[in-house]
Every structure is written in structure tokens, then in C-alpha cells.
Design a protein around this motif. Structure first.
Motif, mmCIF file in Angstrom:
data_model
loop_
_atom_site.group_PDB
_atom_site.id
_atom_site.type_symbol
_atom_site.label_atom_id
_atom_site.label_comp_id
_atom_site.label_asym_id
_atom_site.label_seq_id
_atom_site.Cartn_x
_atom_site.Cartn_y
_atom_site.Cartn_z
ATOM 1 N N ASN A 67 0.828 -1.191 0.000
ATOM 2 C CA ASN A 67 0.000 0.000 0.000
ATOM 3 C C ASN A 67 0.864 1.243 0.000
ATOM 4 O OD1 ASN A 67 -2.828 0.196 -0.156
ATOM 5 N ND2 ASN A 67 -2.939 -1.273 1.538
ATOM 6 N N THR A 68 1.728 1.380 -0.998
ATOM 7 C CA THR A 68 2.582 2.553 -1.043
ATOM 8 C C THR A 68 2.005 3.528 -2.066
ATOM 9 O OG1 THR A 68 4.004 2.005 -2.911
ATOM 10 C CG2 THR A 68 4.494 0.925 -0.813
ATOM 11 N N SER A 69 2.611 4.703 -2.150
ATOM 12 C CA SER A 69 2.127 5.675 -3.128
ATOM 13 C C SER A 69 2.789 5.472 -4.488
ATOM 14 C CB SER A 69 2.406 7.087 -2.618
ATOM 15 O OG SER A 69 3.797 7.215 -2.404
ATOM 16 N N ARG A 70 3.593 4.382 -4.652
ATOM 17 C CA ARG A 70 4.246 4.164 -5.940
ATOM 18 C C ARG A 70 4.122 2.742 -6.469
ATOM 19 N NH1 ARG A 70 10.346 4.509 -5.396
ATOM 20 N NH2 ARG A 70 10.212 2.599 -4.195
ATOM 21 N N HIS A 71 3.269 1.939 -5.866
ATOM 22 C CA HIS A 71 3.077 0.574 -6.350
ATOM 23 C C HIS A 71 1.624 0.307 -6.712
ATOM 24 C CE1 HIS A 71 6.944 0.001 -4.241
ATOM 25 N NE2 HIS A 71 7.156 -0.884 -5.189
#
Ligand code: ATP
Ligand code: MG
Ligand code: MG
Ligand code: MG
Length: 462
Positions: free
Chosen positions: A235-239
């Protein structure tokens, strides 16, 4: 009467033309003089078309004065020079309403909604300024990708979506199955994955690289560009679980050639976005990242820094910064480290290369030191890794040894080994995540906001 897009009708060359324009109302303002201004957008440009609807229109009282955000209309009228901020406006001779949008229930009223909220309305967010701009920039990036490789003589290859090969060896593949889930064949009490695809194991592709290599080792310069999938529960901002990747692969290229190609390619994407999406880029600059335009303008004129992994680790060890994840030779650099290097130390995009062998997949060319492989990652400020690539191992004996190290069965990759068995050549390539590129260019912080339908844990409805 000419059918014009909003973009065309906003240009001063259109002045004097009779225009037919169709789109959606953004706002209506009624003037004291007994006429109304309608702002109309059709997606062709960031800016709206200003339409003047006079009280003399037969449906002025019954319809025009009730128009609001979201209503769809056709406008006929003359394009005139405007006294306002925009170059032109249309004096309507006819306004036809196609669809009403009840202001009581239409979610996109004047009030600004948060990006989080807009993600719940994936079907309506293309109607917002932000999403229109993102969509146009994303389109521009895709066009530039094809233009760049086509102009350089690359062949566009379609690699398969369903495949048995796990290119990254990271175990993040989605299984594809034709099995009836109600009647799964079990083997030793477990689901028998070898039966998945009409009796064979199969997955959604994590990368088209291995298949691209097949074509590069026959046709020289190729690229794939398509959706790829990673079953990472992150739950990242880049995946994302589903993202688009561009993967060039070039025979006879070494790691240096690969770095030069990546740099030229990225600069082309940045330059095209700046010149072809100027209105959208101004919007991102004003609303999301005050430095984005100047950052991109600087990047396209300067050489990227190239730095061996080993040197990057020393920089990080000696910089005195407190990292959450401690740094030592051999670690996989985390986003905080990548950001330190690009934002604080080098203040530039950086290409890190020659990574520890133990961190990287089996197919990367082993260096003479035996400890490192000819891998490269391109890092940019704020986003971090945007490209991952390498020179590929072209020596059959080393390749099979690397497969064994990583517990892969050479017989599963017999076709990949054949490329080394018959007329092997040095070759290299890389993968650019399309969304990471769009994220960087627009300055949008969350990758979910630069793809039409983000697939992340818990979101796959539509
Ligand atoms: P990261 O370290 O960010 O997880 P990675 O090293 O796992 O990326 P690669 O296998 O090198 O990724 O893939 C090549 C490129 O694809 C990356 O540089 C990145 O731009 C993009 N990419 C990888 N994973 C994702 C993802 N889950 N969502 C969006 N883009 C991704
Ligand atoms: Mg990853
Ligand atoms: Mg990585
Ligand atoms: Mg990588």
C-alpha cells in the motif's frame, strides 16, 4: 458550419468562424445584462470555452438558465475575439441540451474534492481538471514513447500477458487458472498449480523482458509496451498491482549504452510533455508542485549523474542522515535512501549501477569482481526508482550457474538458454514504469491518481 473542438475554438485562428461545439458545462454565470456565460469543456484542452448565451435564445428562460456543472450541450455560434483572459469566445445562436445533471445529487459540484474522495468516483473523476490534465499528459507520454522508439528504428513487440516465466523471481505473480475452483484437483492436499492453464502452470506477466530478449537476439532493437502485473500486497504511493511498462531491449548494447539510451529516452518524454502539454503542466505547477516545470526544464539540459552502487552506499553511510532503514553494502536501497541521493546529495536524477549480485535476478551480467552485476536503476527526485535495467548475462555457463543459485530449473528456461547456445551476443535493456514517469512529470504524489483505474489491494470494482 465547422465542428470544432474546444481546443480549436479557443485559438485566435478560429475567430470569425461559425462553430459547432459539443461538451459538458463546467459552470454557468448569469450577468446582470440579461445573458449568461457558459464554460464548456470537451476534454480537448485544459482551458474551457467561454460561451455567451443571450436572453434572446428561445430556450434561454426554460433551459439555458438552468444549466449547471455536468450538463451536456451542443453549441452553435460565431467565434469572436474575447476581451477576457482567453483569446476567443462563442456567441451562441443555438444551445441544445442533451443531458441534465441534477445539482442536488451531482457529486462534482464547485466544491473541490480530495483526491482520495475522487478515487471512489473513478467513473466521474475524468470530468475534473486534475484528471483531464493527467489523462492528456499520460497520452502525450505514450505517444512520445512510440515516437521515440519508432524514430530510432526499434520494432514494437507484443509480449504475452499469460506466461509461465517469472522474470523477476520475486514471487509476486498472479496465477491464471482455467480450473473450476469448486472442483480443484488436489495433490498432497494442495492445489495442483501445474494444472492451471489447460494442464500447464500460468501467471500474469510481471515483465515482457525475457520474451523481448528473444526478439532482440534476432532483430536487434525492439521494445514492448503493455500492462504488467505484480501481486504485491503493498500500500505505497508508488506501487500498483497492474501497471504499464515500456521495455526496450537491444542486441550488442552494454551497460553504458543502456544508460545512455535510458537518459535520452527520459529526456525526450520530459521535453515533449513540457512543449506539448503546456497548459496542463502550468496547472500541475500551480496546484501540485511549484517546482515541477523548472525541475524538468533543468533536467533535460543536464547530464544525469552516474554512480556505482558501492559509492552510493558510502555516501549514505557518511552523510550523517538518520535513516529508518540502516545502510550497509548489500542492502536493497529503500525509497528514503533513493530520495536522499537525488534530492539532497546530487540534486539530480541519478543512475546507480553495478549492484550486489545477491540482490538481483538471474539474468543480469555478472561483473569480473564476481560480487556485482551490471544492473542499473534510474532514480529521480520524489518518485525514486523510475527505471530498472541491466546488461544481460550472455554466457551460458554463468547463466546456468546463476539459475541454480536462485533455485530455478534450467530446463524450464531451455528456450532462454538457447539464445546463449546459438549465436549469443551481449545485450541490454530496461523497464520504465509508465505511471512512475507520469507521476514524476505531473508532480502527483500518489500513483493511484495517474492511472485511469488503479488496481491496488481492495480496489478492482471498475
Ligand atoms: P520497486 O523497487 O519500486 O518496487 P522494482 O525494482 O520492483 O521497483 P522492476 O522490477 O525493476 O521494479 O520494474 C521496472 C520498473 O517498473 C520500475 O523501475 C518501476 O518504474 C516500475 N514498477 C515496478 N513495480 C511497480 C509497481 N508495483 N507499480 C508501478 N510501477 C512499478
Ligand atoms: Mg518491487
Ligand atoms: Mg527496485
Ligand atoms: Mg528495479
Amino acid at each position: 458550419m465547422e465542428r470544432l473542438s474546444v481546443r480549436q475554438a479557443r485559438q485566435k485562428e478560429a475567430i470569425g468562424q461559425q462553430a459547432f461545439v459539443q461538451g459538458w458545462i463546467r459552470t454557468r454565470r448569469d450577468s446582470k445584462g440579461g445573458f449568461s456565460f457558459l464554460e464548456v469543456n470537451d476534454g480537448s484542452s485544459f482551458g474551457n470555452l467561454q460561451v455567451i448565451a443571450e436572453a434572446a435564445l428561445p430556450n434561454y428562460e426554460t433551459e439555458v438558465k438552468h444549466l449547471g456543472a455536468g450538463c451536456s450541450v451542443s453549441i452553435e455560434g460565431e467565434v469572436k475575439a474575447s476581451g477576457g483572459k482567453q483569446a476567443t469566445e462563442v456567441l451562441a445562436s443555438k444551445v441544445t441540451v442533451h443531458g441534465w445533471a441534477d445539482p442536488e445529487t451531482y457529486p462534482l459540484q464547485k466544491k473541490q474534492h480530495s483526491l482520495e474522495k475522487l478515487r471512489e468516483w473513478a467513473h466521474l473523476r475524468p470530468r475534473t481538471n486534475t484528471f483531464g490534465a493527467v489523462t492528456r499528459v499520460r497520452n502525450c507520454v505514450c505517444r512520445s514513447i512510440h515516437n521515440f522508439y519508432q524514430e530510432e528504428g526499434f520494432l514494437y513487440i507484443h509480449s504475452p500477458i499469460i506466461t509461465a516465466s517469472d522474470c523477476e523471481g520475486a514471487g509476486a505473480m498472479f496465477r491464471v487458472t482455467t480450473l473450476d475452483l469448486e472442483k480443484l484437483p488436489l495433490k498432497d492436499g494442495k492445489v495442483d498449480a501445474t494444472q492451471d492453464f489447460f494442464g500447464r502452470p500460468s501467471y500474469l506477466t510481471v515483465s515482457g523482458q525475457l520474451e523481448a530478449e528473444i526478439f532482440a537476439c534476432a532483430l536487434g532493437k525492439v521494445y514492448t509496451f503493455g500492462p504488467t502485473f505484480r501481486a504485491e500486497n503493498s500500500n505505497t504511493s508508488r506501487h500498483l498491482a497492474e501497471f504499464w511498462m515500456v521495455e526496450p531491449e537491444v542486441a550488442f548494447n552494454d551497460l553504458n549504452d543502456n544508460m545512455s539510451l535510458a537518459e535520452r529516452f527520459l529526456k525526450r518524454l520530459f521535453r515533449d510533455a513540457l512543449s506539448q502539454c503546456d497548459e496542463d503542466m502550468k496547472f500541475f505547477h500551480e496546484h501540485y508542485d511549484k517546482e515541477i516545470i523548472s525541475t524538468l526544464e533543468q533536467i533535460v539540459t543536464k547530464e544525469f549523474i552516474r554512480c556505482p552502487y558501492t559509492e552510493a552506499v558510502s555516501i549514505l553511510e557518511q552523510c550523517g542522515e538518520k535513516f529508518e532503514y540502516p545502510v550497509s553494502w548489500g542492502i536493497d536501497l529503500q525509497s528514503e535512501h533513493e530520495r536522499y541521493l537525488t534530492e539532497k546529495h546530487f540534486k539530480s536524477p541519478v543512475i546507480l549501477f553495478d549492484y550486489p549480485r545477491s540482490l538481483k535476478p538471474f539474468y543480469m551480467r555478472v561483473n569480473d569482481d564476481g560480487r556485482t552485476v551490471r544492473a542499473m536503476d534510474v532514480l529521480v527526485p520524489k518518485v525514486g526508482e523510475i527505471i530498472g535495467g541491466s546488461q544481460r548475462e550472455e554466457r551460458l555457463d554463468v547463466l546456468t550457474q546463476r539459475m541454480a543459485e536462485q533455485h530455478l530449473r534450467a530446463e524450464d528456461y531451455w528456450w532462454y538458454c538457447d539464445l546463449r547456445r546459438y549465436g549469443t551476443v551481449p545485450h541490454a535493456g530496461f523497464g520504465l514504469g509508465l505511471e512512475r514517469a507520469v507521476q514524476f512529470i505531473t508532480g502527483m504524489q500518489n500513483i493511484r491518481d495517474v492511472i485511469p483505474f488503479p488496481r491496488t489491494p481492495g480496489s478492482a470494482d471498475f
